[in-house]
Each structure stands twice: as structure tokens, then as C-alpha cells.
Motif scaffolding. Sequence first.
Motif, PDB file in Angstrom:
ATOM      1  N   ILE A  61      27.779  40.784  32.573  1.00 25.81           N
ATOM      2  CA  ILE A  61      28.849  41.205  33.478  1.00 25.81           C
ATOM      3  C   ILE A  61      30.036  40.249  33.375  1.00 25.81           C
ATOM      4  O   ILE A  61      31.200  40.674  33.382  1.00 25.81           O
ATOM      5  N   GLN A  62      29.743  38.952  33.252  1.00 20.89           N
ATOM      6  CA  GLN A  62      30.831  37.984  33.152  1.00 20.89           C
ATOM      7  C   GLN A  62      31.635  38.182  31.870  1.00 20.89           C
ATOM      8  O   GLN A  62      32.859  38.014  31.856  1.00 20.89           O
ATOM      9  N   ALA A  63      30.951  38.569  30.784  1.00 18.34           N
ATOM     10  CA  ALA A  63      31.670  38.842  29.533  1.00 18.34           C
ATOM     11  C   ALA A  63      32.587  40.049  29.687  1.00 18.34           C
ATOM     12  O   ALA A  63      33.697  40.076  29.132  1.00 18.34           O
ATOM     13  N   ILE A  64      32.156  41.050  30.456  1.00 19.96           N
ATOM     14  CA  ILE A  64      33.010  42.213  30.701  1.00 19.96           C
ATOM     15  C   ILE A  64      34.194  41.836  31.590  1.00 19.96           C
ATOM     16  O   ILE A  64      35.310  42.344  31.407  1.00 19.96           O
ATOM     17  N   VAL A  65      33.971  40.942  32.556  1.00 20.43           N
ATOM     18  CA  VAL A  65      35.066  40.485  33.418  1.00 20.43           C
ATOM     19  C   VAL A  65      36.132  39.775  32.589  1.00 20.43           C
ATOM     20  O   VAL A  65      37.342  39.955  32.812  1.00 20.43           O
ATOM     21  N   VAL A  66      35.712  38.993  31.610  1.00 19.30           N
ATOM     22  CA  VAL A  66      36.672  38.303  30.748  1.00 19.30           C
ATOM     23  C   VAL A  66      37.488  39.312  29.939  1.00 19.30           C
ATOM     24  O   VAL A  66      38.702  39.161  29.755  1.00 19.30           O
ATOM     25  N   LYS A  67      36.841  40.386  29.470  1.00 22.41           N
ATOM     26  CA  LYS A  67      37.553  41.402  28.706  1.00 22.41           C
ATOM     27  C   LYS A  67      38.570  42.160  29.564  1.00 22.41           C
ATOM     28  O   LYS A  67      39.548  42.698  29.039  1.00 22.41           O
ATOM     29  N   SER A  68      38.330  42.213  30.869  1.00 28.24           N
ATOM     30  CA  SER A  68      39.239  42.954  31.755  1.00 28.24           C
ATOM     31  C   SER A  68      40.549  42.221  32.007  1.00 28.24           C
ATOM     32  O   SER A  68      41.502  42.824  32.511  1.00 28.24           O
ATOM     33  N   ASN A  69      40.602  40.960  31.667  1.00 24.27           N
ATOM     34  CA  ASN A  69      41.842  40.197  31.884  1.00 24.27           C
ATOM     35  C   ASN A  69      42.925  40.678  30.911  1.00 24.27           C
ATOM     36  O   ASN A  69      42.692  40.825  29.721  1.00 24.27           O
ATOM     37  N   PRO A 128      30.087  48.813  36.175  1.00 20.68           N
ATOM     38  CA  PRO A 128      31.522  48.945  35.896  1.00 20.68           C
ATOM     39  C   PRO A 128      31.902  48.387  34.531  1.00 20.68           C
ATOM     40  O   PRO A 128      31.452  47.308  34.132  1.00 20.68           O
ATOM     41  N   CYS A 129      32.743  49.118  33.834  1.00 21.52           N
ATOM     42  CA  CYS A 129      33.271  48.683  32.550  1.00 21.52           C
ATOM     43  C   CYS A 129      34.470  47.770  32.791  1.00 21.52           C
ATOM     44  O   CYS A 129      34.862  47.504  33.938  1.00 21.52           O
ATOM     45  N   GLN A 130      35.089  47.302  31.709  1.00 17.42           N
ATOM     46  CA  GLN A 130      36.234  46.403  31.849  1.00 17.42           C
ATOM     47  C   GLN A 130      37.422  47.101  32.510  1.00 17.42           C
ATOM     48  O   GLN A 130      38.187  46.465  33.255  1.00 17.42           O
ATOM     49  N   HIS A 131      37.563  48.416  32.300  1.00 19.82           N
ATOM     50  CA  HIS A 131      38.669  49.138  32.916  1.00 19.82           C
ATOM     51  C   HIS A 131      38.454  49.280  34.423  1.00 19.82           C
ATOM     52  O   HIS A 131      39.390  49.158  35.217  1.00 19.82           O
ATOM     53  N   ALA A 132      37.197  49.535  34.823  1.00 18.55           N
ATOM     54  CA  ALA A 132      36.900  49.648  36.249  1.00 18.55           C
ATOM     55  C   ALA A 132      37.037  48.293  36.956  1.00 18.55           C
ATOM     56  O   ALA A 132      37.510  48.216  38.095  1.00 18.55           O
ATOM     57  N   ILE A 133      36.637  47.221  36.279  1.00 15.51           N
ATOM     58  CA  ILE A 133      36.765  45.893  36.882  1.00 15.51           C
ATOM     59  C   ILE A 133      38.237  45.521  37.030  1.00 15.51           C
ATOM     60  O   ILE A 133      38.652  44.907  38.031  1.00 15.51           O
ATOM     61  N   ALA A 134      39.055  45.904  36.042  1.00 17.80           N
ATOM     62  CA  ALA A 134      40.492  45.652  36.162  1.00 17.80           C
ATOM     63  C   ALA A 134      41.092  46.425  37.329  1.00 17.80           C
ATOM     64  O   ALA A 134      41.957  45.918  38.054  1.00 17.80           O
ATOM     65  N   ALA A 135      40.623  47.671  37.530  1.00 20.06           N
ATOM     66  CA  ALA A 135      41.099  48.453  38.668  1.00 20.06           C
ATOM     67  C   ALA A 135      40.651  47.839  39.989  1.00 20.06           C
ATOM     68  O   ALA A 135      41.401  47.856  40.976  1.00 20.06           O
ATOM     69  N   CYS A 136      39.439  47.288  40.020  1.00 22.38           N
ATOM     70  CA  CYS A 136      38.969  46.621  41.239  1.00 22.38           C
ATOM     71  C   CYS A 136      39.814  45.395  41.546  1.00 22.38           C
ATOM     72  O   CYS A 136      40.133  45.109  42.714  1.00 22.38           O
ATOM     73  N   SER A 137      40.200  44.650  40.527  1.00 19.92           N
ATOM     74  CA  SER A 137      41.044  43.473  40.742  1.00 19.92           C
ATOM     75  C   SER A 137      42.408  43.872  41.268  1.00 19.92           C
ATOM     76  O   SER A 137      42.992  43.179  42.121  1.00 19.92           O
ATOM     77  N   SER A 197      43.095  46.523  43.118  1.00 21.47           N
ATOM     78  CA  SER A 197      42.975  47.014  44.496  1.00 21.47           C
ATOM     79  C   SER A 197      42.244  46.030  45.403  1.00 21.47           C
ATOM     80  O   SER A 197      41.916  46.388  46.540  1.00 21.47           O
ATOM     81  N   ARG A 198      41.944  44.833  44.903  1.00 26.51           N
ATOM     82  CA  ARG A 198      41.263  43.793  45.672  1.00 26.51           C
ATOM     83  C   ARG A 198      39.920  44.275  46.195  1.00 26.51           C
ATOM     84  O   ARG A 198      39.586  44.108  47.372  1.00 26.51           O
ATOM     85  N   ARG A 199      39.158  44.875  45.317  1.00 20.67           N
ATOM     86  CA  ARG A 199      37.801  45.304  45.644  1.00 20.67           C
ATOM     87  C   ARG A 199      36.803  44.411  44.914  1.00 20.67           C
ATOM     88  O   ARG A 199      37.110  43.845  43.864  1.00 20.67           O
ATOM     89  N   ASP A 200      35.614  44.343  45.469  1.00 23.65           N
ATOM     90  CA  ASP A 200      34.536  43.599  44.826  1.00 23.65           C
ATOM     91  C   ASP A 200      33.816  44.537  43.863  1.00 23.65           C
ATOM     92  O   ASP A 200      33.240  45.544  44.284  1.00 23.65           O
ATOM     93  N   TYR A 201      33.854  44.217  42.579  1.00 19.06           N
ATOM     94  CA  TYR A 201      33.231  45.096  41.581  1.00 19.06           C
ATOM     95  C   TYR A 201      31.710  45.141  41.734  1.00 19.06           C
ATOM     96  O   TYR A 201      31.065  46.079  41.242  1.00 19.06           O
ATOM     97  N   LYS A 202      31.121  44.177  42.398  1.00 22.60           N
ATOM     98  CA  LYS A 202      29.662  44.168  42.571  1.00 22.60           C
ATOM     99  C   LYS A 202      29.192  45.350  43.412  1.00 22.60           C
ATOM    100  O   LYS A 202      28.028  45.763  43.308  1.00 22.60           O
TER     101      LYS A 202
END
Length: 266
Positions: free
Chosen positions: A97-105, A156-165, A167-172
Motif C-alpha cells: 500500500i505504501q508503494a502505491i501511495v508513493v506512486k500517487s504523488n 484503492p489504486c494510485q488514482h483513488a489514493i490521489a483523489a482521497c488526498s 478530498s482529505r479522506r483517509d484511503y484506509k
Amino acid sequence: MLHELNERNSDGYNYITGIPKEKWTNAYDGGFRYGHMTTNLAEAINSSLKGIRNLPISAIVKATYFRLGKLFATLGKESFTLKDVGHIFHPRIQNEIQAIVVKSNGLYVLPMSRSDTIFRVSEIPRPLQGYDPTSYRVNLEDKWCDCGYFQALKSPCQHAIAACSNSRRDYKNLVDPVYFLHSVCKVYEMEFPAIGSETEWHGNQTWPTILPDPQIRRNKSGRPTSTRIHNAMDMPQRERTGQPKLCGHCRRAGHIITNCPSRRQH
């Protein structure tokens, strides 16, 4: 790939398209397999039952029972320990999950709804690497993305995690409960009870005692002997085609390298 198959082999294309897509591809299975294929599950079972082939059925059942009991005890202890120290996910899942979070940046996010549930996420163009900019539609409420990763793995994929960031949502909150440690611990709640000595079992034995054949047991040392049944595929090509054996020195038929005439001349 299906279009290429149709151009090369129309019969194969008709055969595959006649099978429901949810039975042979993760993109249409509704996420019920969480990205696992049948071959992956079979290999996981084979790793636990390795080395108990060619044994009587009673020995196979006994080995299966005690090996799974040991496996559940080891993995259960590890899972409950991680849960007690405060981990939410298993470290391996957390790293993924952390690797996907890095890709979402660095992804460009464009909100498309007042409720902050629908977004258009665009990747950064990389012309030097041959990547064209690609945009994806993301629906956080339905847990859906154009890339298909979100639906197939229910994470969540990297695109969904970027959308969560954005909208200030917790991707978890979008991760399926099956990935959490509390769900993993439920798998190992039931333990295999230890079985005592067979001499303490009640009742008289009415079946004959079966012993394994010592001639087919695997050697403890040295290179293991394969027990696979060979077929025509394992034969050398020259035997399948009827070609004569050639000399290893001059590549001619009728003799071998030890009595090759051209070798003796040198």
C-alpha cells in the motif's frame, strides 16, 4: 489481445468468447477472487503438501493434518502478535500500500462532483520514456476506477489514493476489511486439536496395517530421483523424428566421437 487472436485463429477466438468472462479473467469477476488466480491457489497448497506423494492414503491424511496444524499455529501466532502491538495491516500488505501511495504523488486530480466522490485523475506525461498522458475516472463512493485495479483487488489504486488526498479522506476506509489484521486473525481462531497416540484410541482395529514400500522411498542423501511419468515430449528430438545419432566431433552419422576418423587424423 482478443482481436489479435481473432485475426490469427478465429476458432480459438470463438471458443474463448463463448466462455463467460467472469470465469477466466479478473477484470470481470466482480472482485470475488481478490486478484488470485487458480494457479496461485494451487501453488500455495502444493507448498504445504510438498514431499508427501506416493504414500498410503492414511499417511497423506496424517501429514496433511499435522502440517496444516503447524502452519496455522505459526501464522496465527504471528498475526495475533502484530495485532497486539497495534498494526492495522500485515507488514507485507502495508509495504504494498505504501508503494502505491508513493506512486500517487504528482497525479493531477480534478473534482467532478459537489460531494467529492467523482474525480478525473491524470498522470504526468513522460515523452522521453514513451508514456502518453492518461486520464482515469474515479468514483470513491462506488469504489471504482477506470484502471480496474480498484475493482479487482478491492484496494484503492494510485488514482483513488490521489483523489482521497485531494478530498482529505483517509484511503484506509476504502480498503476491503479482508486485508485488515482483525480479519486475518479470524482465519486462525480455530486451531487443530492435537491427536494422541493411536494406542489410546478406543475400539479394535479391523483393518490391515499398511506399510509403505521401502523400494520407492526417496533417498535422504544425493540427488532426488524424479517420479514423473515420461511421455513422448521427454524423448530427444532425433528419436521423435527418426534421425540417426550424429558424431559429436564431425556431426556425421555412423560413428561416435571416440572412433571418429577425422579426429584420429588430427
